[in-house]
Motif scaffolding. Structure first.
Motif, mmCIF file in Angstrom:
data_model
loop_
_atom_site.group_PDB
_atom_site.id
_atom_site.type_symbol
_atom_site.label_atom_id
_atom_site.label_comp_id
_atom_site.label_asym_id
_atom_site.label_seq_id
_atom_site.Cartn_x
_atom_site.Cartn_y
_atom_site.Cartn_z
ATOM 1 N N LYS A 19 87.130 32.140 69.500
ATOM 2 C CA LYS A 19 86.902 33.584 69.337
ATOM 3 C C LYS A 19 85.429 33.959 69.460
ATOM 4 O O LYS A 19 85.087 34.959 70.075
ATOM 5 N N SER A 20 84.563 33.165 68.863
ATOM 6 C CA SER A 20 83.134 33.508 68.878
ATOM 7 C C SER A 20 82.372 32.804 69.998
ATOM 8 O O SER A 20 81.262 33.203 70.335
ATOM 9 N N GLY A 21 82.959 31.739 70.534
ATOM 10 C CA GLY A 21 82.275 30.956 71.561
ATOM 11 C C GLY A 21 81.204 30.038 70.984
ATOM 12 O O GLY A 21 80.389 29.499 71.723
ATOM 13 N N LYS A 22 81.220 29.863 69.668
ATOM 14 C CA LYS A 22 80.195 29.045 69.019
ATOM 15 C C LYS A 22 80.703 27.637 68.722
ATOM 16 O O LYS A 22 81.875 27.433 68.433
ATOM 17 N N LEU A 23 79.768 26.699 68.799
ATOM 18 C CA LEU A 23 80.032 25.327 68.411
ATOM 19 C C LEU A 23 79.580 25.189 66.963
ATOM 20 O O LEU A 23 78.424 25.458 66.638
ATOM 21 N N ILE A 24 80.485 24.778 66.091
ATOM 22 C CA ILE A 24 80.206 24.722 64.660
ATOM 23 C C ILE A 24 80.090 23.272 64.219
ATOM 24 O O ILE A 24 81.022 22.484 64.405
ATOM 25 N N ASP A 25 78.952 22.933 63.669
ATOM 26 C CA ASP A 25 78.717 21.590 63.128
ATOM 27 C C ASP A 25 79.287 21.566 61.719
ATOM 28 O O ASP A 25 78.875 22.347 60.857
ATOM 29 N N LEU A 26 80.251 20.684 61.462
ATOM 30 C CA LEU A 26 80.868 20.591 60.143
ATOM 31 C C LEU A 26 80.046 19.758 59.182
ATOM 32 O O LEU A 26 80.455 19.561 58.035
ATOM 33 N N ASN A 27 78.894 19.278 59.637
ATOM 34 C CA ASN A 27 77.997 18.485 58.787
ATOM 35 C C ASN A 27 78.728 17.316 58.133
ATOM 36 O O ASN A 27 78.618 17.088 56.926
ATOM 37 N N PHE A 28 79.469 16.580 58.955
ATOM 38 C CA PHE A 28 80.182 15.395 58.475
ATOM 39 C C PHE A 28 79.174 14.398 57.928
ATOM 40 O O PHE A 28 78.215 14.039 58.601
ATOM 41 N N ASP A 29 79.372 13.976 56.699
ATOM 42 C CA ASP A 29 78.476 13.017 56.038
ATOM 43 C C ASP A 29 78.952 11.607 56.385
ATOM 44 O O ASP A 29 79.865 11.069 55.752
ATOM 45 N N PHE A 30 78.326 11.005 57.397
ATOM 46 C CA PHE A 30 78.751 9.700 57.897
ATOM 47 C C PHE A 30 78.711 8.639 56.798
ATOM 48 O O PHE A 30 79.668 7.881 56.622
#
Length: 87
Positions: A62-73
């Motif tokens: 919808k927004s065309g944005k790539l969202i970083d979920l900040n996965f804590d490796f």
């Protein structure tokens, strides 16, 4: 995706808005897939030898944005090491 829903059904069932529920399910799925990647021997080896990391991103159509979920490796690795430590 059904397993992701099963694992997180309590959280998901509290969300009444269908779009928000879908969005959260997508995020949880990405998180679980990051965990699945960490479970592999090659990724664990690469982390210990070269300190690689895994990222979880979602593309919002919808927004065309790539969202970083900040996965804590590191936290993800610690959460599975007891059962999935392969090196």
């Amino acid at each position: 995706i059904r397993d992701v829903y099963r694992l997180h059904k309590d959280e998901l069932n509290k969300i009444e808005d269908a779009d928000q529920k879908y969005k959260r399910l997508v995020e949880l799925n990405v998180h679980e897939q990051c965990i699945n990647v960490i479970k592999t021997a090659e990724v664990q080896k690469a982390y210990h030898n070269r300190e690689i990391t895994v990222h979880g991103w979602v593309f919002d159509i919808k927004s065309g944005k790539l969202i970083d979920l900040n996965f804590d490796f590191k936290k993800g690795l610690e959460s599975i090491e007891e059962i999935y430590r392969l090196n």
